[in-house]
Write an enzyme that holds these catalytic residues in place. Structure first.
Site, PDB file in Angstrom:
ATOM      1  N   HIS A   1      -4.932   0.198   5.687  1.00 17.63           N
ATOM      2  CA  HIS A   1      -5.752   1.410   5.751  1.00 17.63           C
ATOM      3  C   HIS A   1      -6.213   1.719   7.171  1.00 17.63           C
ATOM      4  CE1 HIS A   1      -6.919   1.741   1.202  1.00 17.63           C
ATOM      5  NE2 HIS A   1      -5.613   1.732   1.408  1.00 17.63           N
TER       6      HIS A   1
ATOM      7  N   CYS B   1       0.852  -1.184   0.000  1.00 21.34           N
ATOM      8  CA  CYS B   1       0.000   0.000   0.000  1.00 21.34           C
ATOM      9  C   CYS B   1       0.888   1.234   0.000  1.00 21.34           C
ATOM     10  CB  CYS B   1      -0.909  -0.035   1.224  1.00 21.34           C
ATOM     11  SG  CYS B   1      -2.171   1.250   1.240  1.00 21.34           S
ATOM     12  N   HIS B   2       0.265   2.407  -0.110  1.00 15.99           N
ATOM     13  CA  HIS B   2       1.010   3.660  -0.164  1.00 15.99           C
ATOM     14  C   HIS B   2       0.969   4.408   1.168  1.00 15.99           C
ATOM     15  CE1 HIS B   2       0.326   3.093  -4.535  1.00 15.99           C
ATOM     16  NE2 HIS B   2      -0.904   2.849  -4.161  1.00 15.99           N
TER      17      HIS B   2
END
Length: 443
Positions: free
Chosen positions: A199, A169-170
């Site tokens: 997240h 993920c970023h």
């Protein structure tokens, strides 16, 4: 020749970023970049862009496109996945518009919530097909997954196939720097500790030169909350639960039952929540691509600077045996986070080197954070069950346990909404059986 296969290579700009990073690594110059996408036009555009970049950077990589996925995967050493099953139209539009008819509003709808649930249901079968191909033609390859919903897809493939996989993920790498910049706190000699789920991972510790920065962060955050800004949901969560969360406020607004509520419409304004944000972004990206693609595709001086994406650095570390530490999504096998379920996918620090991916044991999360994570994990695990059993009842149960959906709708409305979504998605979804009807027919 060693091979990196990119599935979903029609995502031209993202493909350029990840494979452009690989081009800049001296250790990866003898690789073939195998590009595959079901959209021939977008695949061709990515090939043109990458060849222009190859010429500008004068790299030794080979770029080749494939129309057959198994051929693209054959003998791959690394596989990068960035697919979107159903695309923005029709599927993402359906994910937003049908729930809206029931009064259920969303912001991003790609992780959990009703949109994330149905994105998972249409993507898991495709992911399992990719994994089956990998088991057949590149059984030792590492799958680097960038596709959302990250935890659900990574969990399904990791639990039901033999493929080696990590989800990327970023949000983790940008979390601390963005927080400190937003609060005008210097980013100097920072030590951080982050763990949780994708997240919804938590900044458990943040220090500068050994000094705990949380007291100053919380003080400045309270002051900043007095006026409207872009990160109000995360600051509110930090105020009430004690820790900052990795992913943006627009994401986290729909992961919890507290913020998007028909009965309290003032919360949308108070916390500056951008409803229908993802469709807006999609429309903007489509418009921008149509305006700039000809210029980009004809740019003979196209260049690239290495991004913050983890992919190239993981591959580089495995090729050179020079360790790289990153935040990765892996099964919670052995209780990496000991107060979350072992079947869950957790986001924890990992080390990549020639031995593969080694996740770190993080111990217990503060109980309030584990509880928030579990509220999302419940729906993730039931979504996987629904996908594997093709049971409508499991779909309903996954939706009923989603925090935001359950806070807004009755059970009857949730069932009706799920039925409408299943019908609207049509062939984008596998056929789900109604176990109640089967029992009645048998009796």
């Amino acid at each position: 020749m060693k091979k990196i296969t990119f599935i979903g290579a029609g995502s031209t700009v993202f493909t350029k970023n990840v494979l452009g990073d690989c081009m800049l690594s001296p250790a990866l110059q003898d690789f073939e970049f195998a590009l595959f996408d079901i959209d021939a036009d977008r695949l061709s555009e990515s090939e043109i862009l990458l060849n222009a970049l190859k010429n500008t950077l004068n790299t030794g990589v080979t770029i080749k496109t494939y129309t057959d996925r198994r051929e693209a995967l054959n003998d791959a050493k690394y596989v990068i996945n960035a697919i979107q099953v159903g695309g923005y139209k029709p599927s993402t539009v359906i994910d937003f518009e049908i729930p809206k008819k029931y009064g259920l509003r969303q912001t991003i709808a790609d992780t959990i919530g009703i949109g994330g649930l149905f994105r998972a249901l249409r993507t898991i079968p495709v992911m399992l097909d990719i994994a089956k191909d990998m088991e057949d033609v590149c059984p030792d390859a590492l799958l680097l997954n960038y596709t959302n919903p990250m935890a659900t897809l990574t969990g399904a493939v990791s639990r039901y196939t033999n493929v080696k996989m990590v989800g990327l993920c970023h949000s983790v790498q940008a979390c601390t720097s963005h927080l400190l910049k937003d609060l005008d706190i210097p980013h100097e000699n920072i030590e951080e500790r982050i763990a949780g789920i994708n997240h919804m991972a938590w900044l458990l510790e943040i220090k500068s030169n050994g000094k705990d920065l949380y007291p100053e962060i919380k003080k400045r955050a309270k002051e900043k909350q007095q006026s409207k800004h872009h990160d109000m949901v995360r600051y509110e969560l930090m105020d009430k639960f004690g820790f900052y969360v990795t992913e943006s406020s627009e994401h986290n607004a729909e992961y919890h039952p507290f913020f998007i509520k028909e009965k309290y419409p003032d919360l949308i304004e108070r916390f500056n929540i951008p409803l229908d944000e993802y469709p807006r972004r999609c429309e903007e990206q489509i418009s921008n691509w149509l305006k700039t693609k000809e210029e980009l595709l004809n740019d003979q001086n196209l260049t690239h600077e290495r991004s913050h994406e983890y992919g190239s650095r993981i591959i580089e570390a495995m090729e050179t045996n020079e360790p790289f530490v990153f935040g990765g999504n892996v099964l919670n096998t052995g209780g990496l986070i000991s107060n979350l379920p072992e079947k869950a996918v957790v986001e924890v620090p990992c080390i990549a080197n020639r031995n593969g991916i080694t996740p770190a044991y993080m111990g217990e999360l503060p109980e309030q954070l584990a509880a928030l994570n579990r509220s999302n994990i419940n729906t993730q695990l039931l979504t996987i069950e629904a996908a594997m059993t093709r049971s409508k009842q499991k779909v309903y149960q996954a939706a009923m346990l989603d925090p935001h959906t359950a806070s807004e709708l009755s059970m009857d409305d949730i069932i009706s909404m799920c039925d409408d979504l299943i019908e609207a998605h049509g062939d984008m979804l596998p056929e789900f059986k109604d176990e109640t009807e089967e029992v009645l027919m048998k009796s």
